[in-house]
Design a protein around this motif. Structure first.
Motif, PDB file in Angstrom:
ATOM      1  N   GLY A  19     -13.989  21.707  43.431  1.00  0.00           N
ATOM      2  CA  GLY A  19     -12.649  22.365  42.888  1.00  0.00           C
ATOM      3  C   GLY A  19     -12.281  22.072  41.637  1.00  0.00           C
ATOM      4  O   GLY A  19     -10.978  22.182  41.255  1.00  0.00           O
ATOM      5  N   PHE A  20     -13.059  21.503  40.744  1.00  0.00           N
ATOM      6  CA  PHE A  20     -12.828  21.349  39.248  1.00  0.00           C
ATOM      7  C   PHE A  20     -12.395  22.882  38.599  1.00  0.00           C
ATOM      8  O   PHE A  20     -13.048  23.829  39.027  1.00  0.00           O
ATOM      9  CB  PHE A  20     -13.833  20.616  38.541  1.00  0.00           C
ATOM     10  CG  PHE A  20     -13.735  19.074  38.778  1.00  0.00           C
ATOM     11  CD1 PHE A  20     -14.742  18.569  39.621  1.00  0.00           C
ATOM     12  CD2 PHE A  20     -12.597  18.385  38.099  1.00  0.00           C
ATOM     13  CE1 PHE A  20     -14.470  17.251  39.743  1.00  0.00           C
ATOM     14  CE2 PHE A  20     -12.567  17.103  38.310  1.00  0.00           C
ATOM     15  CZ  PHE A  20     -13.599  16.461  38.984  1.00  0.00           C
ATOM     16  N   GLU A  21     -11.629  22.953  37.693  1.00  0.00           N
ATOM     17  CA  GLU A  21     -11.505  24.003  36.944  1.00  0.00           C
ATOM     18  C   GLU A  21     -12.001  23.825  35.374  1.00  0.00           C
ATOM     19  O   GLU A  21     -12.128  22.809  34.950  1.00  0.00           O
ATOM     20  CB  GLU A  21     -10.122  24.543  36.979  1.00  0.00           C
ATOM     21  CG  GLU A  21      -9.627  24.839  38.282  1.00  0.00           C
ATOM     22  CD  GLU A  21      -7.979  25.186  38.429  1.00  0.00           C
ATOM     23  OE1 GLU A  21      -7.615  25.924  39.180  1.00  0.00           O
ATOM     24  OE2 GLU A  21      -7.204  25.007  37.509  1.00  0.00           O
ATOM     25  N   GLU A  22     -11.556  24.774  34.530  1.00  0.00           N
ATOM     26  CA  GLU A  22     -12.069  24.843  33.255  1.00  0.00           C
ATOM     27  C   GLU A  22     -13.261  24.102  32.778  1.00  0.00           C
ATOM     28  O   GLU A  22     -13.339  23.216  31.940  1.00  0.00           O
ATOM     29  CB  GLU A  22     -10.705  24.093  32.600  1.00  0.00           C
ATOM     30  CG  GLU A  22      -9.415  24.931  32.558  1.00  0.00           C
ATOM     31  CD  GLU A  22      -8.341  24.127  31.675  1.00  0.00           C
ATOM     32  OE1 GLU A  22      -8.630  23.477  30.799  1.00  0.00           O
ATOM     33  OE2 GLU A  22      -7.138  24.400  32.424  1.00  0.00           O
ATOM     34  N   ILE A  23     -14.253  24.417  33.475  1.00  0.00           N
ATOM     35  CA  ILE A  23     -15.788  23.731  33.569  1.00  0.00           C
ATOM     36  C   ILE A  23     -16.235  24.482  32.352  1.00  0.00           C
ATOM     37  O   ILE A  23     -16.735  25.410  32.190  1.00  0.00           O
ATOM     38  CB  ILE A  23     -16.504  23.997  34.698  1.00  0.00           C
ATOM     39  CG1 ILE A  23     -15.606  23.369  36.085  1.00  0.00           C
ATOM     40  CG2 ILE A  23     -17.844  23.259  34.666  1.00  0.00           C
ATOM     41  CD1 ILE A  23     -16.233  23.825  37.359  1.00  0.00           C
ATOM     42  N   VAL A  24     -16.491  23.333  31.450  1.00  0.00           N
ATOM     43  CA  VAL A  24     -17.416  24.002  30.031  1.00  0.00           C
ATOM     44  C   VAL A  24     -18.310  23.095  29.706  1.00  0.00           C
ATOM     45  O   VAL A  24     -18.441  21.690  29.785  1.00  0.00           O
ATOM     46  CB  VAL A  24     -16.339  23.976  28.880  1.00  0.00           C
ATOM     47  CG1 VAL A  24     -16.896  24.206  27.588  1.00  0.00           C
ATOM     48  CG2 VAL A  24     -15.196  24.770  29.144  1.00  0.00           C
TER      49      VAL A  24
END
Lengths: 70, 188
Positions: free
Chosen positions: A10-15
């Motif tokens: 569910g993590f976002e903004e994965i870079v």
């Protein structure tokens, strides 16, 4: 695979902020590996991979701001 | 395909990291700036065993609460503690008692009062839900046989909007089976 695991949780903004080859030369820095193990790796890995056994990455990500506590 | 059962893997890793010794800071010098290392007790640099510089990408702010998963001898824990200042807090978590003790000693030697060290598993983080602003990790997730569980726990302890900065190793091409079966490769 790792990015997929982050996404699935569910993590976002994965870079991937950084990605560098990690080879036999890098392993010699670590006291975790004996000379014998490094020689074993050098023999078993094809020459084209000696400088790129794996890659080291730095990955950043964010928990959604509207996430409720677990 | 896992080559080691979870308990077996954990025992190998604890034994390896509990007994590792070093008198040089080659790993730390590869990833951290000289001015960063100059602030740290020598032991924290000599036993830096990570694979990158997650603190450098974490954008830590004064007052934040940070969790360092698998803190080892504490290099990232201590750098995070400097960054968040006395109004912040850094929790170093490690399953290896010897490493947890080292982080505690290095924090004391660096005169850092905002560091707390706990023994525990990254797959069962001993913290409350939504209690940290940032989670760091450096060369640790690849040691876990339950990576998704560790990430779920990371998600749980982060506050909404909280951040992760993680450094680790990834494969783009398979390693030979003889390497994958090697305890040295598992722990390294």
């Amino acid at each position: 695979m790792l990015l997929k695991k982050f996404f699935n949780v569910g993590f976002e903004e994965i870079v991937v902020a950084e990605r560098k080859p990690f080879g036999l030369g890098e392993l010699t820095r670590y006291p975790l590996f004996t000379k014998e193990f490094l020689e074993f790796l050098k023999k078993i890995m094809p020459p084209h991979r000696h400088e790129e056994l794996v890659f080291s990455i730095v990955l950043t990500a964010r928990k959604p701001r509207d996430a409720t506590a677990a | 395909m896992p080559y080691f059962r979870e308990e077996e893997a954990r025992a190998i890793i604890q034994d390896t990291y509990g007994h590792v010794r070093s008198d040089r800071a080659a790993v730390a010098e590869a990833f951290y700036a000289p001015e960063e290392l100059a602030r740290l007790p020598r032991g924290a640099a000599e036993l830096a065993l990570g694979v990158g510089h997650p603190v450098g990408h974490a954008a830590l702010q004064p007052g934040e609460v940070v969790l360092d998963l698998g803190c080892g001898a504490g290099i990232d824990t201590l750098l995070a503690a400097f960054a968040v200042g006395p109004g912040g807090r850094v929790i170093g978590l490690d399953m290896t008692p010897e490493m947890a003790e080292r982080t505690q000693q290095h924090a004391a030697a660096a005169d850092l009062a905002n560091v707390e060290v706990r023994e525990g598993l990254i797959e069962e983080i001993p913290l409350s839900d939504a209690s940290v602003d940032v989670v760091l990790s450096n060369g640790v997730l690849n040691l876990s046989t339950r990576k998704s569980r560790a990430l779920a726990e990371t998600m749980r302890v982060l506050r909404p909007g909280g951040r992760v900065s993680l450094s680790d190793l990834i494969l783009t091409e398979a390693l030979p089976e003889d390497v994958l079966k090697s305890p040295a490769a598992l722990a390294g």
